[in-house]
Design a protein around this motif. Structure first.
Motif, PDB file in Angstrom:
ATOM      1  N   SER A  25       0.830  -1.183   0.015  1.00  0.00           N
ATOM      2  CA  SER A  25       0.079  -0.100   0.077  1.00  0.00           C
ATOM      3  C   SER A  25       0.857   1.095   0.224  1.00  0.00           C
ATOM      4  O   SER A  25       0.825   2.169  -0.808  1.00  0.00           O
ATOM      5  CB  SER A  25      -0.808  -0.152   1.352  1.00  0.00           C
ATOM      6  OG  SER A  25      -1.605   1.287   1.387  1.00  0.00           O
ATOM      7  N   ALA A  26       1.943   1.173   0.743  1.00  0.00           N
ATOM      8  CA  ALA A  26       2.738   2.364   0.930  1.00  0.00           C
ATOM      9  C   ALA A  26       3.718   2.605  -0.174  1.00  0.00           C
ATOM     10  O   ALA A  26       3.609   3.818  -0.949  1.00  0.00           O
ATOM     11  CB  ALA A  26       3.458   2.197   2.167  1.00  0.00           C
ATOM     12  N   GLY A  28       4.206   2.888  -3.942  1.00  0.00           N
ATOM     13  CA  GLY A  28       3.261   3.075  -5.038  1.00  0.00           C
ATOM     14  C   GLY A  28       3.626   4.040  -6.089  1.00  0.00           C
ATOM     15  O   GLY A  28       4.774   4.549  -6.031  1.00  0.00           O
ATOM     16  N   LEU A  29       2.710   4.722  -6.765  1.00  0.00           N
ATOM     17  CA  LEU A  29       3.312   5.988  -7.557  1.00  0.00           C
ATOM     18  C   LEU A  29       3.804   7.045  -6.856  1.00  0.00           C
ATOM     19  O   LEU A  29       4.273   7.730  -7.286  1.00  0.00           O
ATOM     20  CB  LEU A  29       1.768   6.498  -8.384  1.00  0.00           C
ATOM     21  CG  LEU A  29       1.137   5.217  -9.523  1.00  0.00           C
ATOM     22  CD1 LEU A  29       0.037   5.755 -10.043  1.00  0.00           C
ATOM     23  CD2 LEU A  29       2.183   4.774 -10.258  1.00  0.00           C
ATOM     24  N   GLY A  30       3.105   6.922  -5.503  1.00  0.00           N
ATOM     25  CA  GLY A  30       3.813   8.153  -4.659  1.00  0.00           C
ATOM     26  C   GLY A  30       5.157   8.088  -4.633  1.00  0.00           C
ATOM     27  O   GLY A  30       5.945   8.925  -4.515  1.00  0.00           O
ATOM     28  N   ASN A  31       5.752   6.923  -4.668  1.00  0.00           N
ATOM     29  CA  ASN A  31       7.285   6.837  -4.780  1.00  0.00           C
ATOM     30  C   ASN A  31       7.914   6.864  -6.067  1.00  0.00           C
ATOM     31  O   ASN A  31       9.041   7.601  -6.419  1.00  0.00           O
ATOM     32  CB  ASN A  31       7.654   5.233  -4.144  1.00  0.00           C
ATOM     33  CG  ASN A  31       7.259   5.043  -2.960  1.00  0.00           C
ATOM     34  OD1 ASN A  31       5.925   4.987  -2.741  1.00  0.00           O
ATOM     35  ND2 ASN A  31       8.007   4.720  -1.890  1.00  0.00           N
ATOM     36  N   VAL A 108      -8.172  10.137  -3.437  1.00  0.00           N
ATOM     37  CA  VAL A 108      -6.777   9.722  -3.832  1.00  0.00           C
ATOM     38  C   VAL A 108      -7.202   8.659  -5.106  1.00  0.00           C
ATOM     39  O   VAL A 108      -6.348   8.783  -6.102  1.00  0.00           O
ATOM     40  CB  VAL A 108      -5.755   9.308  -2.779  1.00  0.00           C
ATOM     41  CG1 VAL A 108      -4.667   8.679  -3.478  1.00  0.00           C
ATOM     42  CG2 VAL A 108      -5.267  10.404  -1.978  1.00  0.00           C
ATOM     43  N   TYR A 112      -5.566   8.436  -9.076  1.00  0.00           N
ATOM     44  CA  TYR A 112      -4.674   7.359  -9.003  1.00  0.00           C
ATOM     45  C   TYR A 112      -4.829   6.370 -10.111  1.00  0.00           C
ATOM     46  O   TYR A 112      -3.955   6.019 -10.906  1.00  0.00           O
ATOM     47  CB  TYR A 112      -4.781   6.812  -7.481  1.00  0.00           C
ATOM     48  CG  TYR A 112      -3.497   5.989  -7.081  1.00  0.00           C
ATOM     49  CD1 TYR A 112      -2.463   6.698  -6.380  1.00  0.00           C
ATOM     50  CD2 TYR A 112      -3.118   4.658  -7.263  1.00  0.00           C
ATOM     51  CE1 TYR A 112      -1.202   6.436  -6.191  1.00  0.00           C
ATOM     52  CE2 TYR A 112      -2.037   4.238  -6.769  1.00  0.00           C
ATOM     53  CZ  TYR A 112      -0.967   4.837  -6.212  1.00  0.00           C
ATOM     54  OH  TYR A 112       0.043   4.406  -5.890  1.00  0.00           O
ATOM     55  N   PHE A 227       1.046  10.926   1.966  1.00  0.00           N
ATOM     56  CA  PHE A 227       0.756  10.263   0.704  1.00  0.00           C
ATOM     57  C   PHE A 227       1.226   8.797   0.571  1.00  0.00           C
ATOM     58  O   PHE A 227       1.053   7.804   0.224  1.00  0.00           O
ATOM     59  CB  PHE A 227       0.751  11.354  -0.379  1.00  0.00           C
ATOM     60  CG  PHE A 227       0.358  10.522  -1.890  1.00  0.00           C
ATOM     61  CD1 PHE A 227      -0.958  10.658  -2.137  1.00  0.00           C
ATOM     62  CD2 PHE A 227       1.261   9.825  -2.609  1.00  0.00           C
ATOM     63  CE1 PHE A 227      -1.323  10.382  -3.321  1.00  0.00           C
ATOM     64  CE2 PHE A 227       0.657   9.240  -3.757  1.00  0.00           C
ATOM     65  CZ  PHE A 227      -0.519   9.403  -3.967  1.00  0.00           C
ATOM     66  N   SER A 228       2.831   9.016   0.592  1.00  0.00           N
ATOM     67  CA  SER A 228       3.578   7.980   0.391  1.00  0.00           C
ATOM     68  C   SER A 228       3.451   6.745   1.463  1.00  0.00           C
ATOM     69  O   SER A 228       3.682   5.766   1.007  1.00  0.00           O
ATOM     70  CB  SER A 228       5.248   8.346   0.318  1.00  0.00           C
ATOM     71  OG  SER A 228       5.921   7.365  -0.098  1.00  0.00           O
ATOM     72  N   SER A 230       0.833   5.980   3.131  1.00  0.00           N
ATOM     73  CA  SER A 230      -0.578   5.896   3.015  1.00  0.00           C
ATOM     74  C   SER A 230      -1.242   5.931   4.279  1.00  0.00           C
ATOM     75  O   SER A 230      -2.116   5.248   4.803  1.00  0.00           O
ATOM     76  CB  SER A 230      -0.819   4.319   2.891  1.00  0.00           C
ATOM     77  OG  SER A 230      -0.291   3.842   1.494  1.00  0.00           O
ATOM     78  N   SER A 233      -5.451   8.296   5.538  1.00  0.00           N
ATOM     79  CA  SER A 233      -6.307   7.891   4.446  1.00  0.00           C
ATOM     80  C   SER A 233      -7.179   6.707   4.736  1.00  0.00           C
ATOM     81  O   SER A 233      -7.844   6.185   3.809  1.00  0.00           O
ATOM     82  CB  SER A 233      -5.753   7.932   3.168  1.00  0.00           C
ATOM     83  OG  SER A 233      -4.398   7.436   3.380  1.00  0.00           O
ATOM     84  N   ILE A 235      -6.450   3.898   5.375  1.00  0.00           N
ATOM     85  CA  ILE A 235      -6.245   2.381   5.248  1.00  0.00           C
ATOM     86  C   ILE A 235      -5.570   1.669   6.161  1.00  0.00           C
ATOM     87  O   ILE A 235      -5.619   0.443   6.367  1.00  0.00           O
ATOM     88  CB  ILE A 235      -5.184   2.693   3.691  1.00  0.00           C
ATOM     89  CG1 ILE A 235      -6.191   2.906   2.460  1.00  0.00           C
ATOM     90  CG2 ILE A 235      -4.387   1.366   3.525  1.00  0.00           C
ATOM     91  CD1 ILE A 235      -5.461   3.940   1.667  1.00  0.00           C
ATOM     92  N   SER A 321      -1.246  -0.673  -4.172  1.00  0.00           N
ATOM     93  CA  SER A 321      -1.652   0.611  -3.461  1.00  0.00           C
ATOM     94  C   SER A 321      -3.213   0.861  -3.669  1.00  0.00           C
ATOM     95  O   SER A 321      -4.042   1.159  -2.788  1.00  0.00           O
ATOM     96  CB  SER A 321      -1.050   1.966  -3.973  1.00  0.00           C
ATOM     97  OG  SER A 321       0.210   1.714  -3.586  1.00  0.00           O
ATOM     98  N   SER A 324      -5.563  -1.074  -1.726  1.00  0.00           N
ATOM     99  CA  SER A 324      -6.030  -0.773  -0.341  1.00  0.00           C
ATOM    100  C   SER A 324      -6.688   0.426  -0.257  1.00  0.00           C
ATOM    101  O   SER A 324      -7.241   0.558   0.810  1.00  0.00           O
ATOM    102  CB  SER A 324      -4.250  -0.341   0.299  1.00  0.00           C
ATOM    103  OG  SER A 324      -3.902   0.883  -0.007  1.00  0.00           O
ATOM    104  N   LEU A 325      -6.349   1.324  -1.226  1.00  0.00           N
ATOM    105  CA  LEU A 325      -7.340   2.590  -1.216  1.00  0.00           C
ATOM    106  C   LEU A 325      -8.768   2.261  -1.453  1.00  0.00           C
ATOM    107  O   LEU A 325      -9.775   2.831  -0.715  1.00  0.00           O
ATOM    108  CB  LEU A 325      -6.981   3.418  -2.455  1.00  0.00           C
ATOM    109  CG  LEU A 325      -5.758   4.222  -2.225  1.00  0.00           C
ATOM    110  CD1 LEU A 325      -5.333   4.786  -3.595  1.00  0.00           C
ATOM    111  CD2 LEU A 325      -5.953   5.449  -1.370  1.00  0.00           C
TER     112      LEU A 325
END
Ligand code: PHE
Length: 450
Positions: A25-26, A28-31, A108, A112, A227-228, A230, A233, A235, A321, A324-325
Motif C-alpha cells: 500500500s505504501a 506506489g506511484l507516490g514513490n 486519492v 490514482y 501520501f507515500s 498511506s 487515508s 487504509i 496501493s 488498499s485505497l
C-alpha cells in the motif's frame, strides 16, 4: 471462513502477509511518480531532507496510531474511531476523524487510477517496441477514449482483486507482486546508475541547498510523506483492524516506513541519472516520468525492454496501493449495508472511476484540484485529526496497551509526537502553506477564480 460469521472480523494469515500488504500500500506511484516530480519542483536535496524529517516526525507516529486504533476496534476507520471515542467516554462525533481520512483516501483513488492507467499503457507500449521513437510511447496513449480505456482497465483490476476479499485477493496479490517489485527495482536501479549520470543524480538528491525552501516546501513535503506512507487515508486503520491481538505494531510501523522511504530514495537514484543523462529539466512537473524517461529510453540500447520494465514496475506498485485505497471504503460500506463485498467494490470503484474520468479530460482538475486538495490539504488535515485523537481523546493507557510491544523509548516518542509535535507542526504548516498558495494565486486558479 470465519469472516462470514456475524461479528467475526477477517484477519491476516501471517505477519509476512500483513507486511507485504502494508508495504504494498505504501509503495506506489507516490514513490515512483510523485516523489521524483515533487523533488524536482521543490529544489531537490532540500526537499528530500525535509521529506525524511516529515516521515520520521509525522508519518511514523500517525501510522502507529492508525494501526493501533484499527487493531483495537477491529472495524473500518469511521466505525473504529466512533467506537473508540465512545469507549473512552467521549462523543461518538469523533468519527469525523475516520470520515476525513476515508474521504481523503477515496479522493486519492479517483485520479490514482488515471495515472496508473497511463503507466500500464506505457509499459505495454515499451514491450511493443514503442520506445524506439522519442514520443513513441504515446502510440497507446493519445486520445481521450484510449486514456479512458486504460483508466477503466486499471480500476476494473482493482475492483476484481478487492471483490475476492482479504485473503483471496489483497494478500495473494501483495505476497506475489511485492517480492517481484523489489527484484525489478534493484535491477533497474543498478542499470540506471551504471549507464546514466549517476554523479549528477546523487549530488542533486543529497547535497543540501536550502535556497529554494519556502512555506510551500514544508506543506509539499508533509503531504508527500503522508501520501507515500498511506496514512491519513483510512487504509492503515483498516489494515490494522485485520491484525491479530499479539502483533507488534511498533516494529511493523518502523519497517513499513523504512521500506517506503528506501524505495523513494532508490527510485530517485533510478530516475534522476536518466533524467540528467539527456539534460532534461527535473522540474518538468507532473509529467516528469512520462515525458523525460521515454525520450531517454529511445536513445538507449534495449530501451524498449528497460522502459517496458520500468513502467511494469510502476504498475505493480500502483496496483497494490489502489487495492488498499478501495478496501478502506469497501470495509466501511460492508459493515453498514448488505450489498456484499463484490457489489460494494463495484459500486465504489465505479463511482471513483467516474470522478477520475474528469482527470482524463483536464490536467488542471487532476494536478490542481484533486492532487492539491487530497495530497496537500485533506491528508495533512486527516493526519492532524488522527494525532489529536490518539494523543488527546484516547487515554494514554489505552494506547499503551495496543502498543505494548513497543520499547518505552519508542512509545514515549510516539505519544509526545501525537500529542504535541504533529498537531502543532501540521497546524503551522497548513497555515503557512495555504497562505503561500493564496498569495501566489494557486488556490484561486484551482477553484477557478484566477
Ligand atoms: N502510498 C501510496 C503511494 O505511494 C498511495 C496511497 C496514498 C495509498 C494514500 C493509500 C493511501 O503510491
Amino acid at each position: 471462513m470465519a469472516a462470514a460469521l456475524a461479528g467475526t472480523h477477517a484477519h491476516w494469515s501471517s505477519r509476512f502477509a500483513f507486511i507485504m500488504a502494508a508495504v504494498g500500500s505504501a509503495v506506489g506511484l507516490g514513490n515512483l511518480w510523485r516523489f521524483p516530480f515533487m523533488t524536482g519542483q521543490n529544489g531537490g536535496s532540500a526537499f528530500v531532507l525535509i521529506y525524511i524529517g516529515c516521515v520520521i516526525l509525522f508519518a511514523l507516529p500517525v501510522l502507529m496510531a492508525e494501526l493501533a486504533i484499527g487493531r483495537h476496534a477491529q472495524q473500518s476507520a469511521i466505525t473504529s474511531t466512533r467506537k473508540m471515542a465512545i469507549e473512552a467516554g467521549k462523543s461518538g462525533k469523533w468519527s469525523v476523524v475516520g470520515w476525513v481520512c476515508t474521504a481523503a483516501g477515496f479522493l486519492v483513488l479517483t485520479t490514482y487510477s488515471v495515472i496508473a492507467g497511463q503507466v500500464m499503457a506505457f509499459s505495454a507500449a515499451g514491450f511493443a517496441g514503442g520506445f524506439a521513437e522519442p514520443d513513441g510511447a504515446t502510440m497507446f496513449y493519445n486520445t481521450d477514449g484510449i486514456k479512458m480505456f486504460w483508466h477503466f482497465l486499471f480500476m476494473t483490476l482493482t475492483i476484481l482483486i478487492v471483490s475476492r476479499g482479504l485473503k483471496g485477493g489483497i494478500e495473494r496479490v501483495a505476497t506475489i507482486l511485492m517480492p517481484l517489485f523489489f527484484v525489478v527495482l534493484i535491477g533497474l536501479t543498478i542499470y540506471s546508475m551504471t549507464n546514466g549520470a549517476a554523479g549528477a543524480a546523487v549530488s542533486y538528491l543529497f547535497t543540501p541547498d536550502f535556497s529554494a525552501v519556502t512555506g510551500q516546501t514544508f506543506i509539499a513535503a508533509l503531504g508527500q510523506a503522508f501520501f507515500s506512507v498511506s496514512v491519513a487515508s483510512a487504509i492503515m486503520i483498516t489494515y490494522g483492524s485485520y491484525l491479530p491481538r499479539d502483533s507488534n505494531i511498533g516494529s511493523s510501523a518502523v519497517l513499513i516506513v523504512s521500506a517506503d522511504t528506501m524505495v523513494a530514495l532508490i527510485a530517485g537514484l533510478m530516475i534522476f541519472p536518466i533524467v540528467f543523462l539527456v539534460g532534461m529539466d527535473p522540474a518538468a512537473g507532473l509529467g516528469l516520468i512520462f515525458t523525460a524517461l521515454p525520450q531517454v529510453f529511445s536513445t538507449m540500447p534495449a530501451g524498449n525492454i528497460i522502459g517496458g520494465a520500468f513502467f511494469a514496475l510502476a504498475f505493480i506498485a500502483a496496483l497494490t496501493s489502489s487495492i488498499s485505497l478501495l478496501e478502506a471504503t469497501v470495509a466501511f460500506i460492508e459493515e453498514n449495508a448488505s450489498f456484499g463485498r463484490a457489489m460494494t467494490a463495484c459500486l465504489l470503484g465505479g463511482f471513483a472511476f467516474m470522478i477520475g474520468a474528469g482527470a482524463v479530460y483536464s490536467e488542471a482538475f487532476a494536478g490542481g484540484f484533486v492532487d492539491v486538495l487530497s495530497g496537500q490539504i485533506l491528508l495533512p488535515l486527516g493526519g492532524f485529526l488522527v494525532a489529536v485523537f490518539a494523543g488527546w481523546v484516547i487515554p494514554k493507557s489505552l494506547m499503551r496497551t495496543e502498543l505494548s510491544h513497543a520499547s518505552s523509548g519508542l512509545f514515549a516518542f510516539f505519544h509526545f509526537a501525537v500529542r504535541y509535535i504533529v498537531p502543532v507542526a501540521i497546524g503551522a504548516i497548513l497555515v503557512l502553506g495555504l497562505d503561500d498558495m493564496f498569495n501566489d494565486g494557486r488556490i484561486g486558479s484551482m477553484i477557478g477564480l484566477g
